[in-house]
Design a protein around this motif. Structure first.
Motif, PDB file in Angstrom:
ATOM      1  N   PRO A 128     -52.933  47.506  29.606  1.00 58.09           N
ATOM      2  CA  PRO A 128     -51.955  47.655  30.674  1.00 58.09           C
ATOM      3  C   PRO A 128     -50.569  47.917  30.117  1.00 58.09           C
ATOM      4  CG  PRO A 128     -52.463  45.346  30.337  1.00 58.09           C
ATOM      5  CD  PRO A 128     -53.413  46.117  29.491  1.00 58.09           C
ATOM      6  N   SER A 129     -49.725  48.665  30.869  1.00 58.19           N
ATOM      7  CA  SER A 129     -48.375  48.968  30.422  1.00 58.19           C
ATOM      8  C   SER A 129     -47.453  47.769  30.581  1.00 58.19           C
ATOM      9  CB  SER A 129     -47.822  50.157  31.205  1.00 58.19           C
ATOM     10  OG  SER A 129     -47.830  49.869  32.596  1.00 58.19           O
ATOM     11  N   ASP A 130     -47.847  46.780  31.409  1.00 58.06           N
ATOM     12  CA  ASP A 130     -47.071  45.561  31.548  1.00 58.06           C
ATOM     13  C   ASP A 130     -47.994  44.368  31.378  1.00 58.06           C
ATOM     14  OD1 ASP A 130     -48.495  45.277  33.928  1.00 58.06           O
ATOM     15  OD2 ASP A 130     -46.922  46.259  35.102  1.00 58.06           O
ATOM     16  N   LEU A 131     -47.547  43.187  31.788  1.00 62.03           N
ATOM     17  CA  LEU A 131     -48.330  41.979  31.557  1.00 62.03           C
ATOM     18  C   LEU A 131     -49.026  41.481  32.813  1.00 62.03           C
ATOM     19  CD1 LEU A 131     -45.745  40.050  29.328  1.00 62.03           C
ATOM     20  CD2 LEU A 131     -47.528  41.651  28.609  1.00 62.03           C
ATOM     21  N   THR A 132     -48.943  42.239  33.901  1.00 62.57           N
ATOM     22  CA  THR A 132     -49.459  41.732  35.176  1.00 62.57           C
ATOM     23  C   THR A 132     -50.977  41.660  35.213  1.00 62.57           C
ATOM     24  OG1 THR A 132     -49.350  43.978  36.093  1.00 62.57           O
ATOM     25  CG2 THR A 132     -47.437  42.552  36.438  1.00 62.57           C
ATOM     26  N   GLY A 133     -51.655  42.476  34.412  1.00 58.74           N
ATOM     27  CA  GLY A 133     -53.117  42.466  34.444  1.00 58.74           C
ATOM     28  C   GLY A 133     -53.738  41.453  33.519  1.00 58.74           C
ATOM     29  N   LEU A 134     -52.918  40.678  32.841  1.00 60.26           N
ATOM     30  CA  LEU A 134     -53.434  39.704  31.881  1.00 60.26           C
ATOM     31  C   LEU A 134     -53.619  38.344  32.534  1.00 60.26           C
ATOM     32  CD1 LEU A 134     -51.174  40.606  28.816  1.00 60.26           C
ATOM     33  CD2 LEU A 134     -53.376  41.609  29.478  1.00 60.26           C
ATOM     34  N   THR A 135     -54.599  37.591  32.049  1.00 60.00           N
ATOM     35  CA  THR A 135     -54.839  36.242  32.566  1.00 60.00           C
ATOM     36  C   THR A 135     -54.511  35.220  31.492  1.00 60.00           C
ATOM     37  OG1 THR A 135     -57.177  36.326  31.898  1.00 60.00           O
ATOM     38  CG2 THR A 135     -56.633  37.031  34.147  1.00 60.00           C
ATOM     39  N   ARG A 187     -47.377  43.929  21.783  1.00 58.83           N
ATOM     40  CA  ARG A 187     -46.062  43.410  21.454  1.00 58.83           C
ATOM     41  C   ARG A 187     -44.943  44.219  22.112  1.00 58.83           C
ATOM     42  NH1 ARG A 187     -46.862  41.670  15.012  1.00 58.83           N
ATOM     43  NH2 ARG A 187     -48.475  40.115  15.460  1.00 58.83           N
ATOM     44  N   ARG A 188     -43.732  43.662  22.017  1.00 60.61           N
ATOM     45  CA  ARG A 188     -42.501  44.264  22.515  1.00 60.61           C
ATOM     46  C   ARG A 188     -42.492  44.423  24.035  1.00 60.61           C
ATOM     47  NH1 ARG A 188     -43.597  46.183  17.586  1.00 60.61           N
ATOM     48  NH2 ARG A 188     -41.924  46.005  16.048  1.00 60.61           N
ATOM     49  N   ARG A 189     -43.185  43.481  24.702  1.00 61.85           N
ATOM     50  CA  ARG A 189     -43.144  43.456  26.173  1.00 61.85           C
ATOM     51  C   ARG A 189     -42.862  42.035  26.677  1.00 61.85           C
ATOM     52  NH1 ARG A 189     -48.671  46.041  27.758  1.00 61.85           N
ATOM     53  NH2 ARG A 189     -49.178  45.712  25.572  1.00 61.85           N
ATOM     54  N   GLY A 190     -42.375  41.195  25.774  1.00 65.35           N
ATOM     55  CA  GLY A 190     -41.972  39.866  26.187  1.00 65.35           C
ATOM     56  C   GLY A 190     -43.033  38.802  26.101  1.00 65.35           C
ATOM     57  N   LEU A 191     -44.236  39.172  25.639  1.00 68.13           N
ATOM     58  CA  LEU A 191     -45.322  38.199  25.605  1.00 68.13           C
ATOM     59  C   LEU A 191     -45.080  37.123  24.537  1.00 68.13           C
ATOM     60  CD1 LEU A 191     -47.973  37.325  26.800  1.00 68.13           C
ATOM     61  CD2 LEU A 191     -49.171  38.907  25.267  1.00 68.13           C
ATOM     62  N   GLY A 192     -44.488  37.514  23.408  1.00 66.78           N
ATOM     63  CA  GLY A 192     -44.206  36.528  22.380  1.00 66.78           C
ATOM     64  C   GLY A 192     -43.217  35.472  22.847  1.00 66.78           C
ATOM     65  N   SER A 193     -42.164  35.917  23.553  1.00 67.89           N
ATOM     66  CA  SER A 193     -41.178  34.978  24.087  1.00 67.89           C
ATOM     67  C   SER A 193     -41.807  34.067  25.129  1.00 67.89           C
ATOM     68  CB  SER A 193     -40.001  35.736  24.696  1.00 67.89           C
ATOM     69  OG  SER A 193     -39.324  36.487  23.712  1.00 67.89           O
ATOM     70  N   ASN A 235     -44.067  34.117   8.495  1.00 69.34           N
ATOM     71  CA  ASN A 235     -43.687  34.924   7.351  1.00 69.34           C
ATOM     72  C   ASN A 235     -42.187  35.224   7.424  1.00 69.34           C
ATOM     73  OD1 ASN A 235     -43.288  37.121   5.494  1.00 69.34           O
ATOM     74  ND2 ASN A 235     -45.478  37.557   5.604  1.00 69.34           N
ATOM     75  N   ALA A 236     -41.474  34.997   6.330  1.00 69.02           N
ATOM     76  CA  ALA A 236     -40.020  35.190   6.327  1.00 69.02           C
ATOM     77  C   ALA A 236     -39.625  36.634   6.576  1.00 69.02           C
ATOM     78  CB  ALA A 236     -39.435  34.711   4.997  1.00 69.02           C
ATOM     79  N   ARG A 237     -40.561  37.577   6.460  1.00 75.47           N
ATOM     80  CA  ARG A 237     -40.263  38.989   6.703  1.00 75.47           C
ATOM     81  C   ARG A 237     -40.623  39.446   8.120  1.00 75.47           C
ATOM     82  NH1 ARG A 237     -42.117  42.140   1.119  1.00 75.47           N
ATOM     83  NH2 ARG A 237     -40.624  41.081  -0.276  1.00 75.47           N
ATOM     84  N   ASN A 238     -41.122  38.523   8.929  1.00 74.51           N
ATOM     85  CA  ASN A 238     -41.500  38.866  10.300  1.00 74.51           C
ATOM     86  C   ASN A 238     -40.249  38.799  11.184  1.00 74.51           C
ATOM     87  OD1 ASN A 238     -42.577  39.110  12.877  1.00 74.51           O
ATOM     88  ND2 ASN A 238     -44.407  37.920  12.392  1.00 74.51           N
ATOM     89  N   ASP A 239     -39.451  39.857  11.159  1.00 76.77           N
ATOM     90  CA  ASP A 239     -38.164  39.866  11.852  1.00 76.77           C
ATOM     91  C   ASP A 239     -38.304  39.640  13.347  1.00 76.77           C
ATOM     92  OD1 ASP A 239     -36.868  40.328   9.443  1.00 76.77           O
ATOM     93  OD2 ASP A 239     -36.903  42.512   9.678  1.00 76.77           O
ATOM     94  N   GLY A 240     -39.356  40.211  13.946  1.00 72.64           N
ATOM     95  CA  GLY A 240     -39.540  40.053  15.383  1.00 72.64           C
ATOM     96  C   GLY A 240     -39.765  38.605  15.773  1.00 72.64           C
ATOM     97  N   ALA A 241     -40.620  37.911  15.018  1.00 69.92           N
ATOM     98  CA  ALA A 241     -40.895  36.512  15.333  1.00 69.92           C
ATOM     99  C   ALA A 241     -39.663  35.645  15.102  1.00 69.92           C
ATOM    100  CB  ALA A 241     -42.060  36.004  14.490  1.00 69.92           C
TER     101      ALA A 241
END
Length: 324
Positions: A2-9, A96-102, A132-138
């Motif tokens: 999905p292009s967004d997170l609405t279809g996820l459970t 990633r990059r759709r707010g799921l990590g946050s 990982n110290a190189r995982n800038d996104g996390a």
């Protein structure tokens, strides 16, 4: 996808999710590079950890039957002063990059609050996470949640082979291996050696049983050092080796997960001799490499000890904390 997170459970992780969790962790490894691969059995070990509260402490995010993200909060059954809840989690690279990590980090912090209120409401709460110290996104995600860096960890490796240095057992000590008979001594020494790292409280026996119940535990490469006269145990080394890592990399790694000496017996060559003995035995048993993790700011000077034994730093991880 999905292009967004609405279809996820979203729901708590269950024992039946081991296969899809293993797939998720292996997909994350390709991008984030922790040096860890998982079989279904390894994932089941994580899910079935004796003190993990699946209902209150975990969330899996699913696209159909496929887990694409997860959060897990592990409370401490015993704590003094501050109750430190350890978070783990991750998102499949394709999601990633759709707010799921946050979202999952916020979920983990909320789970930590819930578990804290149940187990240690009179204490202060700290929420810890490591990456990982190189995982800038996390790391950016942690900072956005108000977390601050707490400690750095060095993952060190030894190539074995010709690099193996023979380290003699100090005079007055003898070595023993792990067996069902020596298990109580391993447990007692490990608890005393790690007491300051666990906030002054021992590891519960149930948690010890769960750790040594992992399929990766290698009793034949786990050693106890004791005094030659009287037999008092003074130091331990526990080795683990994951078949999934070997299958994925072609490298058979002996990972020294716990190395500890009783405080009264430190600076007498116990830890160095345990490491040297384990390295030599790993080489003789056909392992390709040995590895371990140590706090980069170790007050015990462990980094220098491992470097003298032939270990070098392969990567660095950093832990972030939130005082709630």
């Amino acid at each position: 996808m999905p292009s967004d997170l609405t279809g996820l459970t979203r729901r708590p992780i269950a024992a039946t999710d081991a296969a899809t969790l293993a797939d998720l962790l292996n997909a994350i490894e390709v991008v984030d590079v922790f040096g860890e691969y998982y079989s279904v059995e390894d994932a089941a070990d994580q899910i079935n950890a004796p003190l993990l509260d699946l209902e209150r402490g975990t969330v899996g995010v699913f696209d159909g039957d496929v887990m694409v993200g997860y959060s897990s909060a592990a409370h401490k059954p015993l704590a003094e002063g501050t109750h430190r809840v350890a978070l783990s989690g991750g998102v499949h690279p394709d999601y990633r990059r759709r707010g799921l990590g946050s979202e999952l980090l916020a979920t983990g912090i909320a789970s930590a609050r819930t578990l804290h209120a149940i187990h240690h409401p009179a204490l202060t709460l700290a929420v810890d996470v490591q990456n990982n110290a190189r995982n800038d996104g996390a790391l950016a995600c942690y900072r956005a949640a108000g977390m601050t860096p707490l400690r750095w960890y060095s993952h060190m490796r030894h190539p074995l082979g010709a690099a193996t240095v023979d380290i003699p057992t100090p005079e007055g000590f003898v070595l023993d291996t792990y067996t069902a008979d020596t298990d109580p001594e391993f447990f007692a020494v490990s608890n005393e050696a790690y007491l300051e790292r666990r906030g002054g409280v021992p590891m519960p026996l149930e948690q010890w049983r769960g750790l040594l119940g992992w399929q990766a535990f290698r009793p034949d490469l786990s050693f106890l050092m004791r005094e030659a006269h009287g037999g008092e145990p003074v130091g331990v080394l526990l080795t683990f080796s994951w078949d999934a890592d070997t299958k994925a990399t072609g490298i058979r790694d002996a990972h020294f997960l716990r190395i500890g000496t009783r405080p009264a017996c430190r600076r007498r060559g116990v830890a160095g001799a345990l490491i040297g003995h384990a390295v030599s035995h790993a080489r003789d048993q056909g392992y390709d490499r040995a590895s371990l993790e140590v706090a980069a700011d170790s007050r015990a000077g462990a980094n220098g000890l491992y470097e003298r034994a032939g270990f070098t730093v392969a990567r660095t991880e950093v832990s972030y904390t939130l005082n709630v």
